[in-house]
Design a protein around this motif. Sequence first.
Motif, PDB file in Angstrom:
ATOM      1  N   SER A 153      17.403  34.079  67.107  1.00  0.00           N
ATOM      2  CA  SER A 153      18.508  34.178  68.065  1.00  0.00           C
ATOM      3  C   SER A 153      19.449  32.995  68.009  1.00  0.00           C
ATOM      4  O   SER A 153      20.415  32.947  68.781  1.00  0.00           O
ATOM      5  N   ASP A 154      19.203  32.016  67.130  1.00  0.00           N
ATOM      6  CA  ASP A 154      20.129  30.896  66.966  1.00  0.00           C
ATOM      7  C   ASP A 154      19.916  30.269  65.588  1.00  0.00           C
ATOM      8  O   ASP A 154      19.041  30.700  64.831  1.00  0.00           O
ATOM      9  N   ARG A 155      20.723  29.255  65.267  1.00  0.00           N
ATOM     10  CA  ARG A 155      20.667  28.662  63.939  1.00  0.00           C
ATOM     11  C   ARG A 155      19.319  28.009  63.648  1.00  0.00           C
ATOM     12  O   ARG A 155      18.808  28.096  62.525  1.00  0.00           O
ATOM     13  N   ALA A 156      18.729  27.367  64.647  1.00  0.00           N
ATOM     14  CA  ALA A 156      17.444  26.713  64.430  1.00  0.00           C
ATOM     15  C   ALA A 156      16.362  27.738  64.091  1.00  0.00           C
ATOM     16  O   ALA A 156      15.573  27.542  63.151  1.00  0.00           O
ATOM     17  N   ALA A 157      16.330  28.836  64.835  1.00  0.00           N
ATOM     18  CA  ALA A 157      15.330  29.874  64.573  1.00  0.00           C
ATOM     19  C   ALA A 157      15.569  30.530  63.215  1.00  0.00           C
ATOM     20  O   ALA A 157      14.622  30.863  62.500  1.00  0.00           O
ATOM     21  N   LEU A 158      16.838  30.709  62.839  1.00  0.00           N
ATOM     22  CA  LEU A 158      17.144  31.301  61.541  1.00  0.00           C
ATOM     23  C   LEU A 158      16.702  30.368  60.412  1.00  0.00           C
ATOM     24  O   LEU A 158      16.130  30.820  59.413  1.00  0.00           O
ATOM     25  N   ALA A 159      16.942  29.068  60.574  1.00  0.00           N
ATOM     26  CA  ALA A 159      16.501  28.102  59.560  1.00  0.00           C
ATOM     27  C   ALA A 159      14.980  28.099  59.439  1.00  0.00           C
ATOM     28  O   ALA A 159      14.425  28.025  58.330  1.00  0.00           O
ATOM     29  N   ASP A 160      14.284  28.188  60.563  1.00  0.00           N
ATOM     30  CA  ASP A 160      12.819  28.245  60.537  1.00  0.00           C
ATOM     31  C   ASP A 160      12.338  29.493  59.805  1.00  0.00           C
ATOM     32  O   ASP A 160      11.353  29.448  59.056  1.00  0.00           O
ATOM     33  N   TYR A 161      13.041  30.600  60.035  1.00  0.00           N
ATOM     34  CA  TYR A 161      12.663  31.850  59.356  1.00  0.00           C
ATOM     35  C   TYR A 161      12.775  31.695  57.846  1.00  0.00           C
ATOM     36  O   TYR A 161      11.853  32.060  57.099  1.00  0.00           O
ATOM     37  N   PHE A 162      13.895  31.157  57.366  1.00  0.00           N
ATOM     38  CA  PHE A 162      14.073  31.012  55.919  1.00  0.00           C
ATOM     39  C   PHE A 162      13.057  30.037  55.328  1.00  0.00           C
ATOM     40  O   PHE A 162      12.567  30.252  54.215  1.00  0.00           O
ATOM     41  N   ALA A 163      12.733  28.991  56.050  1.00  0.00           N
ATOM     42  CA  ALA A 163      11.725  28.050  55.560  1.00  0.00           C
ATOM     43  C   ALA A 163      10.365  28.737  55.429  1.00  0.00           C
ATOM     44  O   ALA A 163       9.621  28.495  54.465  1.00  0.00           O
ATOM     45  N   ALA A 164      10.042  29.617  56.374  1.00  0.00           N
ATOM     46  CA  ALA A 164       8.742  30.293  56.357  1.00  0.00           C
ATOM     47  C   ALA A 164       8.648  31.330  55.249  1.00  0.00           C
ATOM     48  O   ALA A 164       7.573  31.526  54.652  1.00  0.00           O
ATOM     49  N   ILE A 165       9.762  31.986  54.939  1.00  0.00           N
ATOM     50  CA  ILE A 165       9.698  33.089  53.959  1.00  0.00           C
ATOM     51  C   ILE A 165       9.940  32.623  52.527  1.00  0.00           C
ATOM     52  O   ILE A 165       9.702  33.374  51.572  1.00  0.00           O
ATOM     53  N   ARG A 166      10.368  31.395  52.344  1.00  0.00           N
ATOM     54  CA  ARG A 166      10.682  30.894  51.006  1.00  0.00           C
ATOM     55  C   ARG A 166       9.567  31.142  49.982  1.00  0.00           C
ATOM     56  O   ARG A 166       9.864  31.535  48.845  1.00  0.00           O
ATOM     57  N   PRO A 211      22.513  29.318  48.819  1.00  0.00           N
ATOM     58  CA  PRO A 211      21.863  28.014  48.999  1.00  0.00           C
ATOM     59  C   PRO A 211      21.243  27.535  47.689  1.00  0.00           C
ATOM     60  O   PRO A 211      20.913  28.355  46.813  1.00  0.00           O
ATOM     61  N   PRO A 212      21.094  26.230  47.511  1.00  0.00           N
ATOM     62  CA  PRO A 212      20.582  25.689  46.235  1.00  0.00           C
ATOM     63  C   PRO A 212      19.268  26.300  45.782  1.00  0.00           C
ATOM     64  O   PRO A 212      19.066  26.517  44.583  1.00  0.00           O
ATOM     65  N   TYR A 213      18.342  26.584  46.698  1.00  0.00           N
ATOM     66  CA  TYR A 213      17.061  27.131  46.267  1.00  0.00           C
ATOM     67  C   TYR A 213      17.239  28.490  45.596  1.00  0.00           C
ATOM     68  O   TYR A 213      16.483  28.851  44.679  1.00  0.00           O
ATOM     69  N   ALA A 214      18.245  29.264  46.024  1.00  0.00           N
ATOM     70  CA  ALA A 214      18.494  30.569  45.408  1.00  0.00           C
ATOM     71  C   ALA A 214      18.980  30.401  43.974  1.00  0.00           C
ATOM     72  O   ALA A 214      18.584  31.160  43.076  1.00  0.00           O
ATOM     73  N   HIS A 215      19.830  29.414  43.737  1.00  0.00           N
ATOM     74  CA  HIS A 215      20.271  29.132  42.365  1.00  0.00           C
ATOM     75  C   HIS A 215      19.071  28.768  41.497  1.00  0.00           C
ATOM     76  O   HIS A 215      18.972  29.187  40.338  1.00  0.00           O
ATOM     77  N   GLY A 216      18.168  27.971  42.056  1.00  0.00           N
ATOM     78  CA  GLY A 216      16.980  27.598  41.301  1.00  0.00           C
ATOM     79  C   GLY A 216      16.136  28.801  40.936  1.00  0.00           C
ATOM     80  O   GLY A 216      15.625  28.902  39.813  1.00  0.00           O
ATOM     81  N   LEU A 217      15.993  29.754  41.859  1.00  0.00           N
ATOM     82  CA  LEU A 217      15.201  30.953  41.577  1.00  0.00           C
ATOM     83  C   LEU A 217      15.878  31.817  40.516  1.00  0.00           C
ATOM     84  O   LEU A 217      15.206  32.399  39.652  1.00  0.00           O
ATOM     85  N   TYR A 218      17.198  31.908  40.562  1.00  0.00           N
ATOM     86  CA  TYR A 218      17.907  32.698  39.556  1.00  0.00           C
ATOM     87  C   TYR A 218      17.965  31.981  38.206  1.00  0.00           C
ATOM     88  O   TYR A 218      18.314  32.599  37.198  1.00  0.00           O
ATOM     89  N   GLY A 219      17.671  30.690  38.192  1.00  0.00           N
ATOM     90  CA  GLY A 219      17.581  29.959  36.930  1.00  0.00           C
ATOM     91  C   GLY A 219      18.893  29.423  36.418  1.00  0.00           C
ATOM     92  O   GLY A 219      18.998  29.112  35.221  1.00  0.00           O
ATOM     93  N   ARG A 220      19.893  29.294  37.293  1.00  0.00           N
ATOM     94  CA  ARG A 220      21.159  28.702  36.881  1.00  0.00           C
ATOM     95  C   ARG A 220      21.437  27.487  37.746  1.00  0.00           C
ATOM     96  O   ARG A 220      21.083  27.467  38.927  1.00  0.00           O
ATOM     97  N   PRO A 221      22.073  26.462  37.190  1.00  0.00           N
ATOM     98  CA  PRO A 221      22.332  25.248  37.978  1.00  0.00           C
ATOM     99  C   PRO A 221      23.209  25.562  39.181  1.00  0.00           C
ATOM    100  O   PRO A 221      24.141  26.361  39.104  1.00  0.00           O
ATOM    101  N   ALA A 222      22.895  24.913  40.287  1.00  0.00           N
ATOM    102  CA  ALA A 222      23.701  25.094  41.500  1.00  0.00           C
ATOM    103  C   ALA A 222      24.954  24.239  41.418  1.00  0.00           C
ATOM    104  O   ALA A 222      24.874  23.045  41.127  1.00  0.00           O
ATOM    105  N   PRO A 223      26.128  24.811  41.642  1.00  0.00           N
ATOM    106  CA  PRO A 223      27.354  24.005  41.673  1.00  0.00           C
ATOM    107  C   PRO A 223      27.339  23.100  42.895  1.00  0.00           C
ATOM    108  O   PRO A 223      26.654  23.388  43.878  1.00  0.00           O
ATOM    109  N   PRO A 224      28.079  22.008  42.882  1.00  0.00           N
ATOM    110  CA  PRO A 224      28.124  21.127  44.062  1.00  0.00           C
ATOM    111  C   PRO A 224      28.579  21.907  45.294  1.00  0.00           C
ATOM    112  O   PRO A 224      29.642  22.531  45.276  1.00  0.00           O
ATOM    113  N   PRO A 225      27.796  21.891  46.375  1.00  0.00           N
ATOM    114  CA  PRO A 225      28.152  22.670  47.569  1.00  0.00           C
ATOM    115  C   PRO A 225      29.535  22.352  48.118  1.00  0.00           C
ATOM    116  O   PRO A 225      30.254  23.253  48.558  1.00  0.00           O
ATOM    117  N   ALA A 226      29.932  21.065  48.075  1.00  0.00           N
ATOM    118  CA  ALA A 226      31.244  20.704  48.616  1.00  0.00           C
ATOM    119  C   ALA A 226      32.362  21.352  47.815  1.00  0.00           C
ATOM    120  O   ALA A 226      33.382  21.772  48.379  1.00  0.00           O
TER     121      ALA A 226
END
Length: 301
Positions: A153-166, A211-226
């Motif tokens: 229901s908020d950003r903190a809970a969503l971040a916790d969800y993604f951390a748990a399912i990684r 997010p960077p972890y998704a780039h890592g899973l797909y096997g291609r370098p993550a571009p600078p987020p900024a």
Amino acid sequence: MKGEADHGDPGLFGPESVTWQMHGDPMMWIAGVRALYLQALHPRAVRGVMTNSDFRQDAWGRLLRTADYVGTISYGATAAAERAGSRVRRIHRLLGVDDPHLLLWVHCAEVDSYLDVLRRSGFPLSGAQADRYIAEHRTSARLVGLDPAAVPSDRAALADYFAAIRPELEAGADARAVDGFLRRPPVPAVLVPARELVWRPVAGLAYDSLPPYAHGLYGRPAPPPARVTLRLAAAGAALRCVPPRVRWQLPPGHILKAMARLGPGSRPAPCKLRRRAAILDGPGRAQRSDGGDGTRWRTPG
């Protein structure tokens, strides 16, 4: 008559919601493609799509049907939105893809993608409004068959969800098939130039915004987020130069139908969120926001 019965019905979210303002933004298309890339990283979820749908045979039709569904639940009258949700639940049951664990992944990947892309592209949204958006979409979670109480229901809970399912995520053969398809979908020969000029940059930007972890899973370098954030901001500025009334003419015209039902004051407009943020935050204050990838920027206060 149905139109008369629906007159004045604000639908599931209504013109005062964050959803109402956000979902009329053209960057939702790029956000939707990002969601597909992210959703494909759950092996069981993507297997269900590849096995039980016509994604590869009718990808464009599927994308348009998804856009129609999002438009219906966002701007349609209550009865139309509930009917759309009922159809989705029925299809999920028939195909055997109604596992709440997988439905929650699909839901969270969509909400995260919509929020991340729009905020990084310059859509004015305070931290409190971002939390409100996530909370509003417990309604869309209910429509697909989830218990709203079990949905972040908020950003903190969503971040916790993604951390748990990684640990469950990986880029297997199905995810790589989706990746290849989205980068170069089959089109008639006459449309190949358009695919190269229009679609590939859109899909490329959507992929780069992961997010960077998704780039890592797909096997291609993550571009600078900024750098990606700057590109998203440039794309957002360009697309928002197209007058909304022109953009909203595209079928099936959910926003124009909602304005006809509720009056011109219901027109989605980012400036409404700016005004509300200014009232809540007080003069001279600005929220600092995190786009989910470590990038930080200021939003109007």
